[in-house]
Every structure is written in C-alpha cells, then in structure tokens.
Design an enzyme around this catalytic site. Structure first.
Site, mmCIF file in Angstrom:
data_model
loop_
_atom_site.group_PDB
_atom_site.id
_atom_site.type_symbol
_atom_site.label_atom_id
_atom_site.label_comp_id
_atom_site.label_asym_id
_atom_site.label_seq_id
_atom_site.Cartn_x
_atom_site.Cartn_y
_atom_site.Cartn_z
ATOM 1 N N LYS A 1 0.738 -1.634 0.221
ATOM 2 C CA LYS A 1 0.114 0.326 -0.042
ATOM 3 C C LYS A 1 0.730 1.422 0.389
ATOM 4 O O LYS A 1 2.445 1.052 0.132
ATOM 5 C CB LYS A 1 -0.631 -0.137 1.038
ATOM 6 C CG LYS A 1 0.139 -0.027 2.153
ATOM 7 C CD LYS A 1 -1.043 0.018 3.615
ATOM 8 C CE LYS A 1 -0.160 -0.342 4.766
ATOM 9 N NZ LYS A 1 -0.738 -0.528 6.189
ATOM 10 N N TYR B 1 15.738 30.707 6.642
ATOM 11 C CA TYR B 1 14.207 30.894 7.207
ATOM 12 C C TYR B 1 14.394 31.760 9.046
ATOM 13 O O TYR B 1 15.777 30.133 9.227
ATOM 14 C CB TYR B 1 13.105 30.437 6.447
ATOM 15 C CG TYR B 1 12.846 30.459 5.183
ATOM 16 C CD1 TYR B 1 12.320 31.759 4.951
ATOM 17 C CD2 TYR B 1 13.006 29.297 4.686
ATOM 18 C CE1 TYR B 1 11.939 31.316 3.471
ATOM 19 C CE2 TYR B 1 12.548 29.635 3.087
ATOM 20 C CZ TYR B 1 12.184 30.806 2.963
ATOM 21 O OH TYR B 1 11.400 30.464 1.702
HETATM 22 C C1 LIG Z 1 -0.086 -1.413 6.267
HETATM 23 C C2 LIG Z 1 -0.892 -3.155 6.654
HETATM 24 C C3 LIG Z 1 -0.501 -4.144 7.072
HETATM 25 C C4 LIG Z 1 1.162 -3.830 7.175
HETATM 26 O O1 LIG Z 1 2.207 -3.320 8.404
HETATM 27 P P1 LIG Z 1 3.328 -3.188 9.090
HETATM 28 O O2 LIG Z 1 3.792 -2.291 10.465
HETATM 29 O O3 LIG Z 1 4.109 -2.448 7.952
HETATM 30 O O4 LIG Z 1 3.811 -4.081 8.761
HETATM 31 C C5 LIG Z 1 -0.282 -4.894 7.777
HETATM 32 N N1 LIG Z 1 -1.546 -5.945 7.632
HETATM 33 C C6 LIG Z 1 -2.921 -4.422 7.744
HETATM 34 C C7 LIG Z 1 -3.759 -4.511 7.907
HETATM 35 C C8 LIG Z 1 -2.106 -2.903 7.066
HETATM 36 O O5 LIG Z 1 -2.801 -1.873 7.128
#
Ligand SMILES: *Cc1c(COP(=O)(O)O)cnc(C)c1O
Length: 351
Positions: free
Chosen positions: A39, A249
């Site tokens: 994702k 800045y």
């Molecule tokens: C993002 C996500 C993961 C992975 O989590 P990590 O901490 O990056 O390993 C697993 N399951 C779901 C449902 C997620 O949304």
C-alpha cells in the site's frame, strides 16, 4: 547530450534488499503464506516495481481500490487484496473484472456483495483490539452466514500494539484464535512486528509491510534486515559564511566562526522532515550537521575545515549508512512516515 540526471540522486531502491527481507519473513514464519503489503506506493518505494520483484510473495495487500488498479495496470497478475474493501457498487464491479480480492469489514459491504455477482476471494475482518475496522467477533457468525454464497478464504484481524505491548498482543492473538477457530478458516493477524516478535501470531498468513523495506516497527533498526531505500541529494552550492552571519529562514543558526556551508538540493517538498532537530547527513562518508531550518527545496550543512566537498557530490539523507530509524527519532516520527512521505518529484532509481 549526456545523461539527464545523475543516477545517484533521488531515492535509490535496492530490489535485492527487498528480496532479502522477504527471505527473512519466510525464515521467521516458515509455515505461513505471505501477503506482502505494498500500500501507499509500497511505502514510497514504487508499488509496481516492488511487486514485480517479489515473485515469492503469495499475494499483495493494498489499502484501496485505486492502488489495486495501479498494480493490475502495471501488469501484476498475482492475487491482490484490497484491505479496506470496496466503497460502492462500481468499485465492486471493477474489483470483480480485475480479479481482485476483497476484505469485508462492515455490513454495508455485505449488502453491496449481495446485490451483484462477485466470484472473487473474500476475507472477513474482525476487530480484536484495534477497534478501527472489522466486525466484533460476536457477530462474525452472522456475517459469515450472510456471505455464505461467497468465496470466503479467511478471517483477518490487526494487531494494535505489537511494537510496544507484549501482554496485550499475546492476549489479542489468543482472543483472535479462540473466537474464530470454530469456523475452520485460514487466519491472519501478524504485521511486521508480529512476524518479528510474536511467533504465535503467524498463523496461516502473515502481512509484513515495513520490514520488507528494511524499516523497523520499533524505534531501533533490525540488524537482519537490509536497508532498501537510499535517499540522497546533490550539493548545489558551497558558501563561506562569516562569523555572526545566519543561514536560512528565521535566522535560527548563526555562525560562531567563519564556516563553509554546503547547500543540498532537498527539502520538505521532497519528504525530508522539516521537524528534524540536530539533523545530520552523510557527506563523503562522514557525518555532517544540518544548520538552519529545512526549507521547501534545500537544506544546509556545516562543513569541517578538512572537508574537500565539491558541487555535484551526493549526500545520503538516510539509507545504508545513516539509519532511517535515527532520522525518524530526531524528527519525532517513525520510519513509516518518512518512507511514505518521499515526494513525487524525487526520482526512484531501481537497482
Ligand atoms: C499496513 C498494514 C500491514 C503492514 O503493517 P507493517 O507494520 O508495515 O508491517 C498489515 N496489515 C494491514 C491490515 C495493514 O493495513
């Protein structure tokens, strides 16, 4: 005409390191299938390129429909699971056409499913401590009954504090298993912290994200993992700053003595955290201090007298030498936000 850009500048993504990190997942959870989480553009690494290189993953997980569509458009044919499921009938129709898999976490999604054909695979999500998405386990039986003509392939839940609370996590895994086992479906609850630290959470499917990218779910790096992204920027100017002159800045840094300062072409618009305090970069293999504020397109770095740095040289902001966990700590954030925040104008180079 020579090359348009130096291939060293930008976010260099080491695909072999991702493969290595997947092999660590397999070694830690040898009996589990792996849903590789890609994702948020594979946490900023480029979802299609990452998915293409992870041939040994059993499926891919994305949050939203549009992300799954991008994988299919990029030629990824492996199973792709939409972790937040679908929002309306149109998304469901396209999900079906693209042969994507769905998570169902709410009644409105069951209602949508019961109004049209959907031959694809369905995961049902229950909440066991996160209390964000999912049915309470007490209504799981009813949800499954309403989905009975569907191809339900598993039950999933999500760990709420596997990075910080062992007792809660142990209890959460136990609750998940005991309250779902009567349905005899494959189970999944482990994220990276579960894979790394909670063998009882591995169950039938693990869902690693951050660890595939060499990042740690904790505030310290994990030595077995290989860093995947090296985030680097060029020196675009070198200035002599006289004692009592300021840089940047708000004039927050004032030179105590005559000092040379290198300007790097990277800023918060690229995802470098403006909030960082006592930040450092690696220049010619050495740690050098950031002076003044991080601006939109630039940061400034104090040089030592002995440094012979030239314009065009590349500085590492995080990667092989400077761990992303250290940069995250100094920015009061976590590796996840730094990786996901690497901006659109940063070129990804794949090795
Ligand atoms: C993002 C996500 C993961 C992975 O989590 P990590 O901490 O990056 O390993 C697993 N399951 C779901 C449902 C997620 O949304």
């Amino acid at each position: 005409m020579g090359p348009l850009v130096s291939s060293l500048i930008g976010a260099n993504v080491n695909l072999n390191a991702i493969k290595h990190n997947l092999s660590i997942v397999h070694a830690k959870a040898p009996k589990s299938q792996v849903m590789a989480i890609v994702k948020a553009d594979a946490y900023g690494h480029g979802a299609v390129d990452v998915a293409r290189c992870l041939k040994n993953a059993d499926s891919f997980g994305v949050a939203r429909f549009d992300e799954a569509l991008e994988l299919r458009r990029g030629g990824i044919e492996a199973p792709v699971v939409i972790l937040e499921g679908i929002l309306n009938a149109n998304e469901l129709r396209l999900t079906s056409e693209l042969q994507l898999d769905l998570v169902v976490h709410s009644k409105y999604q069951i209602d949508l499913l019961n109004k049209q054909q959907f031959p694809g695979r369905v995961w049902v999500k229950v909440t066991t401590g996160m209390n964000r998405l999912g049915f309470p386990t007490s209504s799981l039986g009813r949800a499954l009954l309403k989905l009975k003509s569907r191809n339900v392939v598993g039950i999933m839940s999500h760990l709420a504090s596997a990075d910080s609370n062992k007792a809660f996590t142990d209890a959460q895994v136990e609750t998940f298993v005991s309250e779902t086992k009567s349905f005899s479906l494959p189970l999944s609850i482990a994220n990276s912290a579960g894979v790394l630290s909670f063998p009882d959470s591995h169950l039938d499917w693990v869902r690693p994200g951050i660890m595939l990218y060499g990042g740690s779910p904790y505030d310290r790096a994990i030595p077995e993992l290989k860093s995947v992204m090296t985030f680097s920027a060029p020196v675009i100017a070198i200035n002599k700053i006289h004692a009592s002159q300021s840089v940047g800045y708000g004039r927050t840094w004032v030179a105590e003595k005559d000092t040379r300062v290198a300007v790097l072409g990277i800023g918060y618009a690229d995802g470098y955290p403006r909030e960082i305090t006592n930040g450092t970069v690696i220049l010619s293999g050495l740690t050098r201090k950031i002076v003044g504020r991080v601006s939109m397109d630039m940061i400034c770095v104090e040089l030592e007298e002995s440094d012979s740095v030239a314009v065009g040289e590349t500085a590492e902001l995080w990667g092989n030498i400077l761990q992303i966990e250290e940069v995250a700590g100094k920015s009061n954030t976590i590796p996840y936000t730094l990786m996901c925040g690497v901006g659109n104008r940063v070129r990804r180079n794949y090795f």
